[in-house]
Design a protein around this motif. Structure first.
Motif, PDB file in Angstrom:
ATOM      1  N   TRP A 157       0.817  -1.204   0.000  1.00  0.00           N
ATOM      2  CA  TRP A 157       0.000   0.000   0.000  1.00  0.00           C
ATOM      3  C   TRP A 157       0.856   1.261   0.000  1.00  0.00           C
ATOM      4  O   TRP A 157       0.439   2.298  -0.528  1.00  0.00           O
ATOM      5  CB  TRP A 157      -0.932   0.005   1.204  1.00  0.00           C
ATOM      6  CG  TRP A 157      -1.973  -1.072   1.159  1.00  0.00           C
ATOM      7  CD1 TRP A 157      -2.117  -2.038   0.190  1.00  0.00           C
ATOM      8  CD2 TRP A 157      -2.991  -1.329   2.119  1.00  0.00           C
ATOM      9  NE1 TRP A 157      -3.164  -2.865   0.489  1.00  0.00           N
ATOM     10  CE2 TRP A 157      -3.728  -2.470   1.653  1.00  0.00           C
ATOM     11  CE3 TRP A 157      -3.360  -0.737   3.315  1.00  0.00           C
ATOM     12  CZ2 TRP A 157      -4.804  -2.988   2.372  1.00  0.00           C
ATOM     13  CZ3 TRP A 157      -4.434  -1.238   4.030  1.00  0.00           C
ATOM     14  CH2 TRP A 157      -5.149  -2.358   3.566  1.00  0.00           C
ATOM     15  N   ALA A 158       2.043   1.179   0.599  1.00  0.00           N
ATOM     16  CA  ALA A 158       2.926   2.351   0.654  1.00  0.00           C
ATOM     17  C   ALA A 158       3.315   2.806  -0.758  1.00  0.00           C
ATOM     18  O   ALA A 158       3.516   4.000  -0.998  1.00  0.00           O
ATOM     19  CB  ALA A 158       4.159   2.038   1.478  1.00  0.00           C
ATOM     20  N   LYS A 214      -0.965   2.669   6.355  1.00  0.00           N
ATOM     21  CA  LYS A 214      -0.664   1.297   6.735  1.00  0.00           C
ATOM     22  C   LYS A 214      -1.923   0.556   7.175  1.00  0.00           C
ATOM     23  O   LYS A 214      -2.888   1.135   7.660  1.00  0.00           O
ATOM     24  CB  LYS A 214       0.352   1.279   7.881  1.00  0.00           C
ATOM     25  CG  LYS A 214       1.749   1.739   7.504  1.00  0.00           C
ATOM     26  CD  LYS A 214       2.686   1.617   8.684  1.00  0.00           C
ATOM     27  CE  LYS A 214       4.107   2.031   8.310  1.00  0.00           C
ATOM     28  NZ  LYS A 214       5.037   1.898   9.470  1.00  0.00           N
ATOM     29  N   LEU A 215      -1.887  -0.747   6.978  1.00  0.00           N
ATOM     30  CA  LEU A 215      -2.938  -1.626   7.470  1.00  0.00           C
ATOM     31  C   LEU A 215      -2.792  -1.731   8.985  1.00  0.00           C
ATOM     32  O   LEU A 215      -1.686  -1.839   9.510  1.00  0.00           O
ATOM     33  CB  LEU A 215      -2.800  -3.004   6.831  1.00  0.00           C
ATOM     34  CG  LEU A 215      -3.790  -4.088   7.261  1.00  0.00           C
ATOM     35  CD1 LEU A 215      -5.201  -3.741   6.804  1.00  0.00           C
ATOM     36  CD2 LEU A 215      -3.358  -5.447   6.713  1.00  0.00           C
ATOM     37  N   LEU A 236      -8.733  -3.731   1.963  1.00  0.00           N
ATOM     38  CA  LEU A 236      -8.416  -2.338   1.659  1.00  0.00           C
ATOM     39  C   LEU A 236      -9.631  -1.444   1.880  1.00  0.00           C
ATOM     40  O   LEU A 236      -9.521  -0.367   2.477  1.00  0.00           O
ATOM     41  CB  LEU A 236      -7.923  -2.198   0.219  1.00  0.00           C
ATOM     42  CG  LEU A 236      -7.662  -0.765  -0.277  1.00  0.00           C
ATOM     43  CD1 LEU A 236      -6.625  -0.071   0.585  1.00  0.00           C
ATOM     44  CD2 LEU A 236      -7.232  -0.781  -1.741  1.00  0.00           C
ATOM     45  N   GLU A 237     -10.805  -1.884   1.426  1.00  0.00           N
ATOM     46  CA  GLU A 237     -12.018  -1.092   1.603  1.00  0.00           C
ATOM     47  C   GLU A 237     -12.374  -0.937   3.070  1.00  0.00           C
ATOM     48  O   GLU A 237     -12.811   0.141   3.502  1.00  0.00           O
ATOM     49  CB  GLU A 237     -13.170  -1.741   0.839  1.00  0.00           C
ATOM     50  CG  GLU A 237     -13.025  -1.666  -0.678  1.00  0.00           C
ATOM     51  CD  GLU A 237     -14.087  -2.464  -1.399  1.00  0.00           C
ATOM     52  OE1 GLU A 237     -14.474  -2.051  -2.504  1.00  0.00           O
ATOM     53  OE2 GLU A 237     -14.516  -3.515  -0.868  1.00  0.00           O
ATOM     54  N   ILE A 238     -12.178  -1.992   3.851  1.00  0.00           N
ATOM     55  CA  ILE A 238     -12.441  -1.904   5.292  1.00  0.00           C
ATOM     56  C   ILE A 238     -11.467  -0.937   5.943  1.00  0.00           C
ATOM     57  O   ILE A 238     -11.860  -0.093   6.768  1.00  0.00           O
ATOM     58  CB  ILE A 238     -12.342  -3.298   5.944  1.00  0.00           C
ATOM     59  CG1 ILE A 238     -13.568  -4.136   5.576  1.00  0.00           C
ATOM     60  CG2 ILE A 238     -12.212  -3.187   7.463  1.00  0.00           C
ATOM     61  CD1 ILE A 238     -13.531  -5.544   6.102  1.00  0.00           C
ATOM     62  N   SER A 239     -10.189  -1.020   5.579  1.00  0.00           N
ATOM     63  CA  SER A 239      -9.187  -0.125   6.144  1.00  0.00           C
ATOM     64  C   SER A 239      -9.521   1.331   5.846  1.00  0.00           C
ATOM     65  O   SER A 239      -9.441   2.199   6.725  1.00  0.00           O
ATOM     66  CB  SER A 239      -7.802  -0.474   5.583  1.00  0.00           C
ATOM     67  OG  SER A 239      -6.815   0.406   6.103  1.00  0.00           O
ATOM     68  N   GLN A 240      -9.913   1.618   4.617  1.00  0.00           N
ATOM     69  CA  GLN A 240     -10.268   2.980   4.230  1.00  0.00           C
ATOM     70  C   GLN A 240     -11.508   3.452   4.977  1.00  0.00           C
ATOM     71  O   GLN A 240     -11.577   4.602   5.427  1.00  0.00           O
ATOM     72  CB  GLN A 240     -10.485   3.046   2.719  1.00  0.00           C
ATOM     73  CG  GLN A 240      -9.213   2.844   1.911  1.00  0.00           C
ATOM     74  CD  GLN A 240      -9.471   2.719   0.423  1.00  0.00           C
ATOM     75  OE1 GLN A 240     -10.535   2.268  -0.006  1.00  0.00           O
ATOM     76  NE2 GLN A 240      -8.494   3.126  -0.393  1.00  0.00           N
TER      77      GLN A 240
END
Length: 209
Positions: A67-68, A74-75, A136-140
């Motif tokens: 992701w970086a 970061k996750l 990724l969607e959950i993290s965002q």
């Protein structure tokens, strides 16, 4: 049967001395009322278990590195827990339920609330349809909801409709705790800190997170 009247207890005497009065109002008053109601109407059972987070740590490191490159944050372990919870609730729908009007209602949607600490209390924004979202969607979603919760710009629909809540106190060094079930939900997951523990694996003792 003869009814027994409960004893009348005297009101607690105020503590003598100087003090600063902070009136219970606004968010704190609402939280106190809702949590008190939850404890008074829910038969709570607390279960605790330790989980080996070694693979989760690897996933967090690998995803954060990828992701970086795209300049993404970061996750976090909370993101991973929300994803795992969403998957588990889909596999065990009875846990993803509410009790109302004398019936257990297994909710079709998996809406995971994530507790966010504020200066004046606690708020629980909801990641809707979490089981359909990628990591990724959950993290965002978690990051966006938390940031807007601290700014006080959440919409009413973003703090309602939760079917399960996750609350993480690991960053405060807490190992285990007993959170209070949120609203009409069936359960809540309290997450403690990740620390190395001696674990027996294949006949040998190893340090694991």
């Amino acid at each position: 049967a003869v009814p027994v009247q409960p004893p009348v207890l005297p009101a607690p005497a105020p503590v003598a001395g100087e003090y600063q009065a902070v009136r219970l109002a606004g968010m704190r008053k609402t939280i106190a009322e809702r949590m008190s109601h939850s404890q008074a109407t829910t038969a709570e059972v607390t279960l605790t278990a330790e989980v080996d987070m070694g693979e989760a740590a690897k996933l967090r490191e690998q995803a954060s590195a990828e992701w970086a490159k795209a300049l993404r944050p970061k996750l976090t372990y909370t993101d991973i827990v929300v994803k795992a919870v969403a998957k588990a609730l889909r596999e065990h729908p009875r846990i993803n339920s509410t009790l109302a009007d004398g019936e257990i209602r297994e909710q079709r949607a998996v809406n995971v609330g994530v507790a966010v600490a504020l200066d004046e209390g606690l708020i629980v924004p909801v990641v809707g349809d979490a089981e359909r979202k990628s990591l990724l969607e959950i993290s965002q979603a978690v990051r966006d909801l938390a940031e807007r919760a601290r700014k006080g710009t959440l919409q009413a629909e973003e703090v309602s409709g939760g079917t399960f809540t996750v609350t993480n106190m690991g960053m405060l060094g807490i190992d285990t705790f007993t959170p209070i079930i949120n609203g009409a939900e069936g359960a809540i997951l309290g997450v403690g800190r990740i620390a190395e523990r001696p674990v027996v694996r294949e006949g040998a003792v190893a340090a694991r997170p």
